[in-house]
Design a protein around this motif. Sequence first.
Motif, mmCIF file in Angstrom:
data_model
loop_
_atom_site.group_PDB
_atom_site.id
_atom_site.type_symbol
_atom_site.label_atom_id
_atom_site.label_comp_id
_atom_site.label_asym_id
_atom_site.label_seq_id
_atom_site.Cartn_x
_atom_site.Cartn_y
_atom_site.Cartn_z
ATOM 1 N N THR A 94 81.569 7.430 96.779
ATOM 2 C CA THR A 94 81.680 8.256 97.737
ATOM 3 C C THR A 94 82.850 8.628 98.359
ATOM 4 O O THR A 94 83.266 8.684 98.258
ATOM 5 C CB THR A 94 80.747 7.300 98.387
ATOM 6 O OG1 THR A 94 81.520 6.194 98.630
ATOM 7 C CG2 THR A 94 79.690 6.675 98.261
ATOM 8 N N TYR A 167 91.280 14.132 106.240
ATOM 9 C CA TYR A 167 90.573 14.111 105.154
ATOM 10 C C TYR A 167 92.474 12.440 104.547
ATOM 11 O O TYR A 167 91.422 11.733 103.799
ATOM 12 C CB TYR A 167 90.460 14.258 104.203
ATOM 13 C CG TYR A 167 90.041 14.665 102.398
ATOM 14 C CD1 TYR A 167 89.049 14.257 101.861
ATOM 15 C CD2 TYR A 167 91.083 14.924 101.203
ATOM 16 C CE1 TYR A 167 88.206 14.012 100.879
ATOM 17 C CE2 TYR A 167 89.539 14.850 99.693
ATOM 18 C CZ TYR A 167 89.493 13.990 99.694
ATOM 19 O OH TYR A 167 88.822 14.141 98.550
ATOM 20 N N SER A 204 81.568 20.097 92.417
ATOM 21 C CA SER A 204 81.233 19.618 93.182
ATOM 22 C C SER A 204 80.781 19.629 94.105
ATOM 23 O O SER A 204 80.846 20.832 94.764
ATOM 24 C CB SER A 204 81.687 17.512 93.332
ATOM 25 O OG SER A 204 82.615 18.132 93.984
#
Length: 254
Positions: A94, A167, A204
């Motif tokens: 995830t 992040y 992705s």
Amino acid sequence: MNETAFDISLDSFRDGLNAAVIGSSGGIGRAFVNHLAACDAVASIQAFARSDVTIQQSKVVSGRVHLEDEASIVAAANQAKDRVGELDLVIVATGLLHEDGMHPEKTWRSLEADSLSRAYAINTIGPALVAKHFLPLLSRESKALFAALSARIGSISDNEFGGWHSYRASKAALNMLIRNFAIELARHNPAALCIGLHPGTVDSRLSRPFQRNVPEGKLFSPEFATYRMLSVMNGLKPDDSGRIFAWDGAEIAP
Ligand SMILES: NC(=O)c1ccc[n+]([C@@H]2O[C@H](COP(=O)([O-])OP(=O)(O)OC[C@H]3O[C@@H](n4cnc5c(N)ncnc54)[C@H](OP(=O)(O)O)[C@@H]3O)[C@@H](O)[C@H]2O)c1
């Protein structure tokens, strides 16, 4: 390289291994499930996702996990335990880089408390809670491995460009937890590992808005990246626990 060319070997694990993938709806998570399902050495795969994902493969059993709902993680761990008892391989695939109202920051002026909290919730706290409930399920006798998808940019010593504050910081914090869990896990089973993985830049949903400047040949398919990461995991030894490895097997400094 087409998919039929991927020859997955997991021969350092027990034959008939039981795996769990959390985040099986993602680009990378889905590719892990497909490779594991195609590997003769794998007996079962528990594929957990927040969304409803149906994977038509006899070895795969699907289930739900919402990282911000610890009860769903407990239920998933119980489901895995009831089905197979012990797990040999757990992969947390995830992660969150951007969503509506959240974008990687180029400067401290763009910092928002909400974005920082979201990044920590999904990239740090979620995988930590998965570890809390899945590490105890790892086999106590043979090689067992818990891997969380991290990112090279979570490395503090490798940070030369700055930016992407939320992040980066959330992955750096994840890396610290991986190291902590590895120390504790060695007491559970000295042959078990807890590691972080950097998949390279992979095509992705997560990377899509940032693919323009990726050099030719450096944007990997999820199938290629996961094939390489499975090879890396197969080659790791207990002394490698607590470390972060890239798709090509190179260690990433903390
Ligand atoms: N792609 C890259 O270039 C790249 C590079 C370095 C590191 N990584 C890392 O690789 C991992 C996988 O990324 P990806 O490229 O496969 O991204 P992706 O296709 O966007 O997949 C992200 C996955 O995380 C799940 N997820 C997000 N929030 C969740 C929540 N609250 N509860 C449960 N699941 C949640 C998503 O579920 P839904 O389908 O329900 O949204 C999806 O399964 C991430 O940790 C990422 O940081 C990726």
